[in-house]
Design a protein around this motif. Structure first.
Motif, PDB file in Angstrom:
ATOM      1  N   TYR A 201       0.745  -1.209  -0.076  1.00 17.74           N
ATOM      2  CA  TYR A 201      -0.013  -0.033   0.001  1.00 17.74           C
ATOM      3  C   TYR A 201       1.178   1.133   0.004  1.00 17.74           C
ATOM      4  O   TYR A 201       0.574   2.092  -0.926  1.00 17.74           O
ATOM      5  N   TRP A 202       1.724   1.325   0.878  1.00 16.59           N
ATOM      6  CA  TRP A 202       2.719   2.583   1.028  1.00 16.59           C
ATOM      7  C   TRP A 202       3.792   2.553   0.281  1.00 16.59           C
ATOM      8  O   TRP A 202       4.137   3.728  -0.186  1.00 16.59           O
ATOM      9  N   LEU A 203       4.419   1.560  -0.171  1.00 12.49           N
ATOM     10  CA  LEU A 203       5.763   1.822  -0.922  1.00 12.49           C
ATOM     11  C   LEU A 203       5.725   1.214  -2.300  1.00 12.49           C
ATOM     12  O   LEU A 203       6.138   1.834  -3.092  1.00 12.49           O
ATOM     13  N   VAL A 204       4.976   0.130  -2.597  1.00 10.69           N
ATOM     14  CA  VAL A 204       4.846  -0.195  -4.001  1.00 10.69           C
ATOM     15  C   VAL A 204       3.809   0.587  -4.726  1.00 10.69           C
ATOM     16  O   VAL A 204       3.902   0.926  -5.864  1.00 10.69           O
ATOM     17  N   ARG A 205       2.473   0.737  -4.312  1.00 16.10           N
ATOM     18  CA  ARG A 205       1.429   1.406  -5.112  1.00 16.10           C
ATOM     19  C   ARG A 205       1.132   2.650  -4.553  1.00 16.10           C
ATOM     20  O   ARG A 205       0.465   3.576  -4.999  1.00 16.10           O
ATOM     21  N   ARG A 206       2.073   3.454  -3.475  1.00 13.18           N
ATOM     22  CA  ARG A 206       2.007   4.546  -3.209  1.00 13.18           C
ATOM     23  C   ARG A 206       0.522   5.191  -2.927  1.00 13.18           C
ATOM     24  O   ARG A 206       0.140   6.306  -3.218  1.00 13.18           O
ATOM     25  N   ARG A 207      -0.153   4.382  -2.166  1.00 12.64           N
ATOM     26  CA  ARG A 207      -1.393   4.731  -1.600  1.00 12.64           C
ATOM     27  C   ARG A 207      -2.608   4.935  -2.944  1.00 12.64           C
ATOM     28  O   ARG A 207      -3.647   5.511  -2.894  1.00 12.64           O
TER      29      ARG A 207
ATOM     30  N   LEU B 213      10.925  -5.999   2.744  1.00 14.30           N
ATOM     31  CA  LEU B 213      12.339  -5.877   1.874  1.00 14.30           C
ATOM     32  C   LEU B 213      12.217  -6.729   0.638  1.00 14.30           C
ATOM     33  O   LEU B 213      12.251  -6.441  -0.403  1.00 14.30           O
ATOM     34  N   VAL B 214      11.458  -8.060   0.819  1.00 11.81           N
ATOM     35  CA  VAL B 214      11.455  -9.029   0.020  1.00 11.81           C
ATOM     36  C   VAL B 214      10.453  -8.731  -1.013  1.00 11.81           C
ATOM     37  O   VAL B 214      10.718  -8.939  -2.230  1.00 11.81           O
ATOM     38  N   TYR B 215       9.454  -8.132  -0.471  1.00  8.54           N
ATOM     39  CA  TYR B 215       8.130  -7.962  -1.301  1.00  8.54           C
ATOM     40  C   TYR B 215       8.626  -6.877  -2.265  1.00  8.54           C
ATOM     41  O   TYR B 215       8.159  -6.843  -3.490  1.00  8.54           O
ATOM     42  N   CYS B 216       9.024  -5.721  -1.773  1.00  9.17           N
ATOM     43  CA  CYS B 216       9.597  -4.437  -2.719  1.00  9.17           C
ATOM     44  C   CYS B 216      10.639  -4.829  -3.543  1.00  9.17           C
ATOM     45  O   CYS B 216      10.401  -4.447  -4.980  1.00  9.17           O
ATOM     46  N   VAL B 217      11.495  -5.815  -3.287  1.00  9.91           N
ATOM     47  CA  VAL B 217      12.662  -6.342  -4.362  1.00  9.91           C
ATOM     48  C   VAL B 217      11.778  -7.084  -5.478  1.00  9.91           C
ATOM     49  O   VAL B 217      11.948  -6.902  -6.452  1.00  9.91           O
ATOM     50  N   LEU B 218      10.890  -8.146  -4.921  1.00  9.65           N
ATOM     51  CA  LEU B 218      10.424  -8.607  -5.968  1.00  9.65           C
ATOM     52  C   LEU B 218       9.300  -8.044  -7.089  1.00  9.65           C
ATOM     53  O   LEU B 218       9.153  -8.194  -8.038  1.00  9.65           O
TER      54      LEU B 218
END
Length: 332
Positions: free
Chosen positions: A224-230, A302-307
């Motif tokens: 929600y916060w890092l990958v899709r930026r809300r 960390l793993v989710y953001c990298v993948l």
């Protein structure tokens, strides 16, 4: 839900009043604040637990965070009924941290008072009620204990699984049926055995399931916060099939699954050791388990953001997109 809302609405002031009465009783019976807080710290120099503060503090904090981690995952079950975004923010910012801190202080104060009153700490509310004198005091305490248990368990332990069961088979199961199924499962796991030992309850149960919930929360927050930026495509959230932006691979997000598995892995040896299944676990892994929730959140994030970044770069299924079925994304 309306009945639960009414129950919680009128229970809150009643429980606050009863808690204040309990604190007043402790102050009176112990002879004031001074005697209540006169007991020295067990971790001070020369005391039985000297030098062991961190070994007790870290798993205790992890257990407490894990305890509230369950409610944080299903808080939308309640916030979706809020009248505005401001209402739910204020309610959570004031209602949870402030009153949790106050009730924690109350518990510590009353437990300290029992050392003065009875010569030994009484941490079990049921045992404390058994030691009280006076019919009116005992009946009032039992009423408060029963009411607190009922309202807390309905809100924290029934609503989320009942909704989950309804989502599995919405045409066959109602919320009431889901709640009954939840109650039956609650009886089947025999929770009285979980609390029979404070060490087992904290180190095995609370820290144990925080090791499993931490990675899940890490994935949810990272997405929600890092990958899709809300930015969420609300229509696509309710669209089933390959046309949905959240369909990923056959309805599963491989990055999320990998992140949860890898986030759980560092704490698994410690969990098995505390459950008595695995022997000879290195002290380092036992220390990792003590902070299982924080380790799980950190690793899974960390793993989710990298993948997900790799999926976006190479155009794999599951990469975040700027749109999906049903229209453009909008901030949540």
């Amino acid at each position: 839900m309306e009945a639960i809302r009414a129950l919680e609405k009128y229970s809150a002031p009643l429980l606050i009043a009863l808690s204040a009465a309990l604190l007043a009783w402790a102050l009176s019976a112990a002879g004031g604040v001074g005697p209540m807080l006169s007991a020295p710290s067990q971790f001070a120099e020369g005391m039985p637990k000297e030098g062991k503060l961190l070994s007790v503090l870290i798993p205790a904090v992890t257990a407490n965070v894990g305890f509230w981690g369950t409610l944080s995952l299903n808080i939308p079950d309640f916030t979706r009924f809020a009248r505005s975004q401001r209402d739910q923010v204020v309610g959570q910012a004031l209602g949870l941290p402030v009153f949790m801190a106050l009730f924690t202080l109350l518990g510590l104060a009353v437990t300290s008072a029992t050392v003065v009153i009875y010569g030994a700490p009484v941490i079990d509310p049921v045992q404390l009620v058994g030691k009280m004198e006076g019919t009116a005091a005992v009946c009032t305490a039992l009423l408060g204990l029963m009411w607190a248990t009922l309202t807390t368990n309905i809100a924290a332990n029934v609503v989320a699984p009942a909704n989950a069961f309804v989502n599995v088979a919405p045409r066959r199961l109602s919320f009431n049926t889901g709640a009954l199924v939840t109650a039956c499962i609650g009886l089947a796991i025999q929770p009285w055995k979980l609390i029979s030992s404070s060490s087992g309850f904290i180190n095995t149960w609370l820290v144990g399931y925080s090791a499993l919930l931490g990675p899940v929360i890490g994935v949810v927050m990272a997405d929600y916060w890092l990958v899709r930026r809300r930015q969420l495509d609300v229509d696509a959230l309710y669209t089933s099939g390959p046309t949905s932006a959240y369909w990923y691979t056959g309805g599963w997000n491989p990055a999320a699954i990998a992140a949860v598995v890898l986030g759980t892995a560092p704490s698994l040896p410690g969990l098995l050791a505390n459950a008595g299944v695995l022997q000879g676990v290195p002290p380092l892994l036992l220390s990792v388990y003590d902070a299982a929730w924080f380790v799980g959140v950190g690793v899974s994030t960390l793993v989710y953001c990298v993948l997900m970044a790799a999926a976006s770069r190479f155009g794999s299924e599951g990469a975040p997109t700027s749109g999906g079925a049903g229209g453009a994304p909008s901030p949540a």
